[in-house]
Design a protein around this motif. Structure first.
Motif, PDB file in Angstrom:
ATOM      1  N   ILE A 223       5.633   0.327   4.406  1.00  0.00           N
ATOM      2  CA  ILE A 223       4.559   1.060   5.063  1.00  0.00           C
ATOM      3  C   ILE A 223       5.066   1.506   6.436  1.00  0.00           C
ATOM      4  O   ILE A 223       5.637   0.714   7.192  1.00  0.00           O
ATOM      5  CB  ILE A 223       3.295   0.186   5.199  1.00  0.00           C
ATOM      6  N   PHE A 224       4.865   2.797   6.728  1.00  0.00           N
ATOM      7  CA  PHE A 224       5.418   3.397   7.940  1.00  0.00           C
ATOM      8  C   PHE A 224       4.313   3.844   8.893  1.00  0.00           C
ATOM      9  O   PHE A 224       3.207   4.205   8.477  1.00  0.00           O
ATOM     10  CB  PHE A 224       6.251   4.637   7.602  1.00  0.00           C
ATOM     11  N   ASN A 225       4.649   3.810  10.176  1.00  0.00           N
ATOM     12  CA  ASN A 225       3.919   4.530  11.203  1.00  0.00           C
ATOM     13  C   ASN A 225       4.918   5.486  11.825  1.00  0.00           C
ATOM     14  O   ASN A 225       5.797   5.073  12.581  1.00  0.00           O
ATOM     15  CB  ASN A 225       3.340   3.581  12.259  1.00  0.00           C
ATOM     16  N   ILE A 229       8.992   1.216  10.403  1.00  0.00           N
ATOM     17  CA  ILE A 229       8.473   0.373   9.315  1.00  0.00           C
ATOM     18  C   ILE A 229       7.613  -0.727   9.924  1.00  0.00           C
ATOM     19  O   ILE A 229       8.092  -1.538  10.721  1.00  0.00           O
ATOM     20  CB  ILE A 229       9.633  -0.246   8.503  1.00  0.00           C
ATOM     21  N   VAL A 230       6.335  -0.755   9.548  1.00  0.00           N
ATOM     22  CA  VAL A 230       5.431  -1.783  10.075  1.00  0.00           C
ATOM     23  C   VAL A 230       5.183  -2.894   9.065  1.00  0.00           C
ATOM     24  O   VAL A 230       4.671  -3.960   9.413  1.00  0.00           O
ATOM     25  CB  VAL A 230       4.091  -1.151  10.511  1.00  0.00           C
ATOM     26  N   PHE A 231       5.545  -2.626   7.798  1.00  0.00           N
ATOM     27  CA  PHE A 231       5.380  -3.659   6.771  1.00  0.00           C
ATOM     28  C   PHE A 231       6.359  -3.368   5.641  1.00  0.00           C
ATOM     29  O   PHE A 231       6.561  -2.220   5.246  1.00  0.00           O
ATOM     30  CB  PHE A 231       3.947  -3.658   6.214  1.00  0.00           C
ATOM     31  N   GLU A 232       6.979  -4.434   5.136  1.00  0.00           N
ATOM     32  CA  GLU A 232       7.925  -4.280   4.031  1.00  0.00           C
ATOM     33  C   GLU A 232       7.851  -5.489   3.128  1.00  0.00           C
ATOM     34  O   GLU A 232       7.772  -6.628   3.592  1.00  0.00           O
ATOM     35  CB  GLU A 232       9.351  -4.104   4.543  1.00  0.00           C
ATOM     36  N   ASP A 276      -3.703  -8.409  11.373  1.00  0.00           N
ATOM     37  CA  ASP A 276      -3.975  -7.632  10.161  1.00  0.00           C
ATOM     38  C   ASP A 276      -4.703  -6.331  10.481  1.00  0.00           C
ATOM     39  O   ASP A 276      -4.427  -5.283   9.880  1.00  0.00           O
ATOM     40  CB  ASP A 276      -4.806  -8.475   9.185  1.00  0.00           C
ATOM     41  N   LYS A 277      -5.649  -6.385  11.414  1.00  0.00           N
ATOM     42  CA  LYS A 277      -6.368  -5.159  11.769  1.00  0.00           C
ATOM     43  C   LYS A 277      -5.429  -4.140  12.408  1.00  0.00           C
ATOM     44  O   LYS A 277      -5.552  -2.944  12.152  1.00  0.00           O
ATOM     45  CB  LYS A 277      -7.531  -5.499  12.714  1.00  0.00           C
ATOM     46  N   ASN A 278      -4.489  -4.623  13.200  1.00  0.00           N
ATOM     47  CA  ASN A 278      -3.523  -3.714  13.826  1.00  0.00           C
ATOM     48  C   ASN A 278      -2.593  -3.112  12.786  1.00  0.00           C
ATOM     49  O   ASN A 278      -2.253  -1.925  12.847  1.00  0.00           O
ATOM     50  CB  ASN A 278      -2.719  -4.460  14.893  1.00  0.00           C
ATOM     51  N   LEU A 279      -2.173  -3.928  11.812  1.00  0.00           N
ATOM     52  CA  LEU A 279      -1.319  -3.425  10.735  1.00  0.00           C
ATOM     53  C   LEU A 279      -2.048  -2.356   9.928  1.00  0.00           C
ATOM     54  O   LEU A 279      -1.472  -1.311   9.602  1.00  0.00           O
ATOM     55  CB  LEU A 279      -0.898  -4.584   9.823  1.00  0.00           C
ATOM     56  N   LEU A 280      -3.290  -2.596   9.622  1.00  0.00           N
ATOM     57  CA  LEU A 280      -4.077  -1.615   8.868  1.00  0.00           C
ATOM     58  C   LEU A 280      -4.243  -0.334   9.675  1.00  0.00           C
ATOM     59  O   LEU A 280      -4.195   0.773   9.130  1.00  0.00           O
ATOM     60  CB  LEU A 280      -5.431  -2.216   8.510  1.00  0.00           C
ATOM     61  N   ARG A 281      -4.396  -0.479  10.971  1.00  0.00           N
ATOM     62  CA  ARG A 281      -4.576   0.681  11.853  1.00  0.00           C
ATOM     63  C   ARG A 281      -3.306   1.527  11.930  1.00  0.00           C
ATOM     64  O   ARG A 281      -3.348   2.759  12.030  1.00  0.00           O
ATOM     65  CB  ARG A 281      -4.983   0.195  13.246  1.00  0.00           C
ATOM     66  N   ILE A 286       3.442   5.496   2.984  1.00  0.00           N
ATOM     67  CA  ILE A 286       3.918   4.436   2.103  1.00  0.00           C
ATOM     68  C   ILE A 286       5.103   4.950   1.288  1.00  0.00           C
ATOM     69  O   ILE A 286       5.174   6.138   0.949  1.00  0.00           O
ATOM     70  CB  ILE A 286       2.788   3.936   1.170  1.00  0.00           C
ATOM     71  N   LYS A 287       6.026   4.070   0.996  1.00  0.00           N
ATOM     72  CA  LYS A 287       7.209   4.444   0.224  1.00  0.00           C
ATOM     73  C   LYS A 287       7.525   3.345  -0.785  1.00  0.00           C
ATOM     74  O   LYS A 287       7.554   2.164  -0.454  1.00  0.00           O
ATOM     75  CB  LYS A 287       8.414   4.661   1.151  1.00  0.00           C
ATOM     76  N   PHE A 288       7.785   3.763  -2.037  1.00  0.00           N
ATOM     77  CA  PHE A 288       8.225   2.850  -3.087  1.00  0.00           C
ATOM     78  C   PHE A 288       9.692   3.125  -3.396  1.00  0.00           C
ATOM     79  O   PHE A 288      10.160   4.263  -3.317  1.00  0.00           O
ATOM     80  CB  PHE A 288       7.406   3.054  -4.367  1.00  0.00           C
ATOM     81  N   GLU A 289      10.394   2.079  -3.795  1.00  0.00           N
ATOM     82  CA  GLU A 289      11.805   2.233  -4.138  1.00  0.00           C
ATOM     83  C   GLU A 289      12.197   1.194  -5.189  1.00  0.00           C
ATOM     84  O   GLU A 289      11.810   0.028  -5.097  1.00  0.00           O
ATOM     85  CB  GLU A 289      12.661   2.045  -2.890  1.00  0.00           C
TER      86      GLU A 289
END
Length: 302
Positions: A223-225, A229-232, A276-281, A286-289
């Protein structure tokens, strides 16, 4: 430059004329399209027997003319039987026939290995299908991410072309230790093609069975901002049987159902915590590989 080198050249020429030669390049492997770019060559034949007709030296070079018997399937007992009738051992000819066969098998191993190295990352395609956000009874946000998993048809086409060159078992499984079944679609084929290839060579079959396994398929989600990358997360998508079994690997058959697709979803829970709220914000893209199982750090989605 020597009688032996000239004889080997005669062997290669005889094999090429008898059964043809398949030439595959690094670029062809990368694109999974077979083109003539001389990097790796393979011929599905070997020297079964030969007779030197003439051998002479011309300057610094040697020229050998030979009658060469080529087998395109398995080693026969003909030269051994003829020797036994004379109460003699086949000696050098048997050893050279065996050497020719082993070299042919080594070429087959290298050729198949190049294709198998592309599984799963080049053999499968993944497509993002959308997200859905809901809220549960605990006031958490549930984000469900859906994706679709399909076969790369170019990969399957190349695999079928190579398997056609490598198979050494008789049709319908007679004298075969296993088989490879590929269901795929050529560009000119609307309905799809189902090909079955039979293998007597246990080592080639072991390569196929060892590579085409569901547990080798890793899926990485990022997941990108913007560019950050903010989540992997990465997990192994091994339970394919619940979707009809697009990849079946039994004791005697490897079946690749290339016309089927897998619909998948994974759900992430975001609590009321600031993290979690900051991550959602921050979540914007999104990228799949598809990756190999070695490429997965986390083995399951949260």
């Amino acid at each position: 430059m020597s009688p032996g080198a000239a004889k080997d050249a005669a062997f290669r020429k005889a094999i090429e004329e008898r059964v043809g030669i398949l030439v595959v390049g690094e670029r062809a492997i990368a694109d999974y399209k077979l083109i003539k770019d001389e990097i790796l060559s393979y011929s599905a034949g070997y020297v079964d027997d030969y007779r030197i007709v003439e051998q002479k030296k011309a300057g610094d070079s040697w020229r050998v003319t030979a009658d060469v018997w080529i087998s395109s399937s398995r080693i026969t007992n003909r030269i051994f039987k003829a020797a036994n009738e004379r109460q003699e051992l086949p000696g050098t000819r048997a050893a050279e026939s065996f050497d020719s066969f082993i070299e042919q098998r080594r070429q087959a191993d290298r050729l198949l290995g190049k294709l198998l190295a592309g599984f799963p990352q080049d053999a499968l395609l993944i497509k993002f299908e959308g997200t859905q956000v809901e809220f549960d009874s605990e006031r958490n946000a549930l984000m469900t991410v859906s994706y679709n998993l399909t076969w790369n048809q170019n990969y399957l086409i190349a695999l079928a072309e190579v398997a056609a060159q490598l198979e050494d078992g008789d049709g319908y499984g007679v004298n075969a230790n296993g088989k490879l079944r590929i269901n795929y679609q050529k560009p000119e084929d609307w309905l799809g093609t189902l090909d079955t290839f039979y293998f007597k060579d246990k080592i080639l079959l072991k390569q196929l069975k060892g590579r085409f396994k569901r547990e080798l398929v890793g899926i990485r989600l990022q997941i990108f901002n913007k560019d950050t990358i903010v989540f992997e997360e990465c997990w192994l998508d091994s339970d394919w049987s619940r979707d009809g079994g697009v990849l079946n690997n039994s004791w005697s058959t490897v079946s690749l159902k290339g016309l089927d697709s897998l619909r998948r979803s994974v759900t992430y829970t975001f609590t009321q915590s600031e993290r979690d709220k900051n991550l959602l914000r921050l979540a914007r893209q999104i990228k799949f590989e598809i990756v190999s199982h070695q490429g997965c750090k986390n083995k399951s989605p949260r």
